[in-house]
Design a protein around this motif. Structure first.
Motif, PDB file in Angstrom:
ATOM      1  N   CYS A  44      -1.643   6.320  -4.634  1.00  0.00           N
ATOM      2  CA  CYS A  44      -2.175   5.486  -3.547  1.00  0.00           C
ATOM      3  C   CYS A  44      -2.425   4.073  -4.079  1.00  0.00           C
ATOM      4  O   CYS A  44      -3.551   3.721  -4.448  1.00  0.00           O
TER       5      CYS A  44
ATOM      6  N   ASP B  34       0.755  11.954  -5.572  1.00  0.00           N
ATOM      7  CA  ASP B  34      -0.306  11.388  -4.750  1.00  0.00           C
ATOM      8  C   ASP B  34      -0.693   9.951  -5.154  1.00  0.00           C
ATOM      9  O   ASP B  34      -1.864   9.653  -5.337  1.00  0.00           O
TER      10      ASP B  34
ATOM     11  N   GLY C  59       4.956  10.972   1.327  1.00  0.00           N
ATOM     12  CA  GLY C  59       3.983   9.888   1.416  1.00  0.00           C
ATOM     13  C   GLY C  59       4.459   8.727   2.270  1.00  0.00           C
ATOM     14  O   GLY C  59       5.482   8.821   2.949  1.00  0.00           O
TER      15      GLY C  59
ATOM     16  N   GLN D 288      -2.981   0.150  -3.905  1.00  0.00           N
ATOM     17  CA  GLN D 288      -3.527  -0.805  -2.940  1.00  0.00           C
ATOM     18  C   GLN D 288      -3.539  -2.182  -3.589  1.00  0.00           C
ATOM     19  O   GLN D 288      -4.370  -2.465  -4.449  1.00  0.00           O
TER      20      GLN D 288
ATOM     21  N   THR E 263       7.735   4.449  -9.309  1.00  0.00           N
ATOM     22  CA  THR E 263       6.904   3.990  -8.190  1.00  0.00           C
ATOM     23  C   THR E 263       7.477   2.706  -7.583  1.00  0.00           C
ATOM     24  O   THR E 263       7.636   2.596  -6.363  1.00  0.00           O
TER      25      THR E 263
ATOM     26  N   GLU F  78       0.853  -1.190   0.000  1.00  0.00           N
ATOM     27  CA  GLU F  78       0.000   0.000   0.000  1.00  0.00           C
ATOM     28  C   GLU F  78       0.891   1.242   0.000  1.00  0.00           C
ATOM     29  O   GLU F  78       1.886   1.301   0.730  1.00  0.00           O
ATOM     30  N   THR F  79       0.557   2.196  -0.826  1.00  0.00           N
ATOM     31  CA  THR F  79       1.258   3.488  -0.747  1.00  0.00           C
ATOM     32  C   THR F  79       0.210   4.551  -0.456  1.00  0.00           C
ATOM     33  O   THR F  79      -0.930   4.458  -0.925  1.00  0.00           O
ATOM     34  N   ARG F  80       0.603   5.529   0.340  1.00  0.00           N
ATOM     35  CA  ARG F  80      -0.326   6.607   0.683  1.00  0.00           C
ATOM     36  C   ARG F  80       0.287   7.935   0.271  1.00  0.00           C
ATOM     37  O   ARG F  80       1.362   8.290   0.756  1.00  0.00           O
ATOM     38  N   ALA F  81      -0.389   8.598  -0.638  1.00  0.00           N
ATOM     39  CA  ALA F  81       0.011   9.931  -1.116  1.00  0.00           C
ATOM     40  C   ALA F  81       1.488   9.973  -1.491  1.00  0.00           C
ATOM     41  O   ALA F  81       2.212  10.909  -1.160  1.00  0.00           O
TER      42      ALA F  81
END
Lengths: 256, 304
Positions: B27, B25, B62, B29, B49, B8-11
């Motif tokens: 995100c 940003d 993030g 999942q 990424t 999971e990546t957040r922002a």
């Protein structure tokens, strides 16, 4: 510790069939081979020389003449650069940095491989010296040298030469970790080595870290005037370069 | 119940040194046991990424969570469970396939028997003493996959793994990955710009364009979402008569490239349209949904 041993084994495997591993073997036997050939050519003098009381010291001195000033520093420059450049050349930093290893372990394991290769080089060189001391005599029926091998002297000198080349290894390692282009570390190394030869008679020459192998050879000569703690200087530079190399390695924003 | 994500990546954001934004940003999942297709054109931000996720690039903004834990503090534990192949194959060219795997086996401390097993899996058992530098690109690609599989990871991150493979090789890799996912429950994140290839193996999709995530969800959700806004394509022999019929039936259509396209009507309306056209003496060559394959959806998303 286990992680370091595993990492070292992995790094040691990478040097297999590499140019650096061949360099160690060829470089170590080059001078002894030249001396062997020279002795065979002048075999008439073998009998007289084998009876000399300082036979092994004289052989040691002549073997180290080209080794200390040329081959050992250049070998250290090339071996350090080649081993480190294996990752750039094969595009494998990203592979290495996605394995579950601490950065410190990777850094030390690689450096340890270079250091062990230098030890390997010294051992092979010593074997070469011994063979060049006895083989020509055996070929021409000359008796084994009368003087016993001065093991303590050889071991001490080996240790001093090993410590003397540590600053070269550490600085070359530092540079090689930073530059993808192999020519950069080798070029810088060659310039520093040429500089080190040029400053041998300069009063402040001992501040150039690539001079210590040469100074160790020259220290017993009549014209040697540099009174400085060679081992302390060598270890000091080694520590400085190693710590700097590690900090720069850790700070790399792109790890592959 | 809250869905558990293996990755999971957040922002997540990233900028080049000149300040240009590469990622905005993001995100991601990735559900456990899924095959997650990370789609995007070249330069869209896929590799950046994935390099951030694996710690190859320093995180600027993030959060990254792997196996539910923040990556930074649990880097070693996370990497122990991840197999990765980023961009072009990373191999030691002067070593054989077995020696390349041995380099990793020493680090992971996995059984030596795994080496023969993974070589068998990727069809490289017979390479013997051949050095990796002399391998074809396809063989290098397969050896890289073998190296990623050596330590039986729970998560496999593969960046364009079918690059350089011939069609047969692509099928083999696809089947291997699907079998790993189904039989061993390995979660797979696979990035690609070969959309047709991805479509055949993924359960979930993330579409990235110019550093932004345009879509994320299951493959079925993507196709459903797009079919709701889908279009119908109509190709006849008579443009004028067809236009009259469409007007009479109050259907808004555009004519481009010799074909009419219109918003997808109800099924009954499609049948009525066909009947009306044939009744008017128009030869009907084609009446088909337009742009429902992943390729078209992807192109539509990144161009609109």
């Amino acid at each position: 510790m286990i992680q370091f041993v595993q990492s070292f084994e992995s790094e040691w495997l990478k040097r297999k069939r590499s140019l650096a591993s061949w360099l160690v073997i060829c470089g170590a036997f080059f001078t002894p081979l030249v001396i062997t050939v020279a002795k065979i050519v002048r075999h008439g003098a073998l009998a007289a020389s084998s009876r000399l009381p300082n036979y092994w010291e004289a052989l040691w001195k002549s073997s180290w003449e080209s080794m200390a000033i040329f081959l050992l520093p250049l070998g250290a420059i090339l071996a350090s650069s080649l081993i480190t450049q294996l990752e750039f050349k094969n595009n494998t930093w990203k592979l290495l940095h996605t394995t579950p290893q601490r950065y410190g372990v990777i850094f030390l394991a690689k450096l340890s491989v270079i250091l062990v290769m230098m030890l390997q080089f010294l051992i092979l060189f010593n074997i070469g010296i011994y063979l060049s001391g006895v083989l020509p005599g055996l070929l021409f029926g000359v008796s084994y040298p009368a003087e016993p091998i001065p093991v303590t002297y050889f071991m001490t000198e080996n240790g001093r030469y090993f410590l003397a080349c540590l600053p070269i290894i550490a600085l070359q390692y530092l540079i090689s970790l930073q530059f993808k282009n192999f020519l950069v570390p080798v070029g810088i190394g060659l310039v520093l080595w040429i500089l080190s030869v040029a400053v041998l008679s300069w009063p402040y020459g001992h501040w150039i870290p690539y001079t210590y192998c040469s100074f160790n050879y020259l220290k017993d000569g009549p014209k040697f005037t540099h009174a400085f703690p060679l081992i302390t200087f060598a270890l000091g530079y080694f520590l400085l370069f190693t710590v700097t190399a590690y900090i720069l390695y850790l700070q790399r924003k792109e790890k592959g | 119940m809250e869905q558990s994500y293996i990755l999971e990546t957040r922002a997540l954001g990233h900028r080049f040194t000149d300040g240009a934004a590469v990622l905005n940003d993001i995100c991601l999942q990735v559900p456990e046991r899924s095959v997650y297709g990370f789609l995007g054109a070249n330069g869209a931000g896929k590799t950046t990424t994935l390099r951030l996720v694996l710690g190859l690039l320093e995180k600027q903004q993030g959060e990254i969570l792997l196996f539910g834990q923040p990556f930074g503090r649990n880097r070693l534990q996370a990497l122990q469970r991840i197999g990765a192949m980023i961009e072009s194959p990373s191999l030691y060219g002067h070593l054989t396939a077995t020696e390349n795997l041995l380099v990793l086996q020493k680090i992971y401390g996995c059984p030596k028997e795994r080496i023969a097993l993974v070589l068998e899996m990727v069809g490289l058992s017979a390479t013997g003493s051949k050095k990796a530098a002399r391998f074809s690109l396809g063989m290098k690609q397969r050896l890289s996959i073998a190296m990623a599989l050596l330590h039986e990871p729970s998560l496999l991150i593969l960046d364009e793994p079918t690059n350089g493979l011939d069609p047969n090789g692509m099928i083999e890799v696809r089947e291997l990955l699907l079998s790993l996912n189904r039989k061993h429950g390995i979660t797979i994140v696979i990035s690609s710009h070969l959309l047709g290839e991805i479509e055949k193996m993924v359960s979930h999709v993330g579409i990235i364009h110019s550093g932004s995530l345009l879509f994320q969800g299951t493959l079925a959700e993507l196709q459903q979402q797009r079919s709701a806004g889908g279009r119908l394509s109509l190709y006849t022999d008579d443009q004028s008569k067809t236009t009259s019929v469409l007007r009479a039936m109050n259907i808004q259509a555009t004519f481009d490239g010799g074909k009419f396209t219109m918003p997808m009507p109800q099924q009954e309306m499609i049948a009525a349209l066909a009947k009306e056209l044939i009744g008017s003496g128009v030869s009907l060559y084609e009446l088909s949904p337009a742009g429902n394959d992943l390729e078209a959806i992807f192109m539509d998303m990144i161009t609109h």
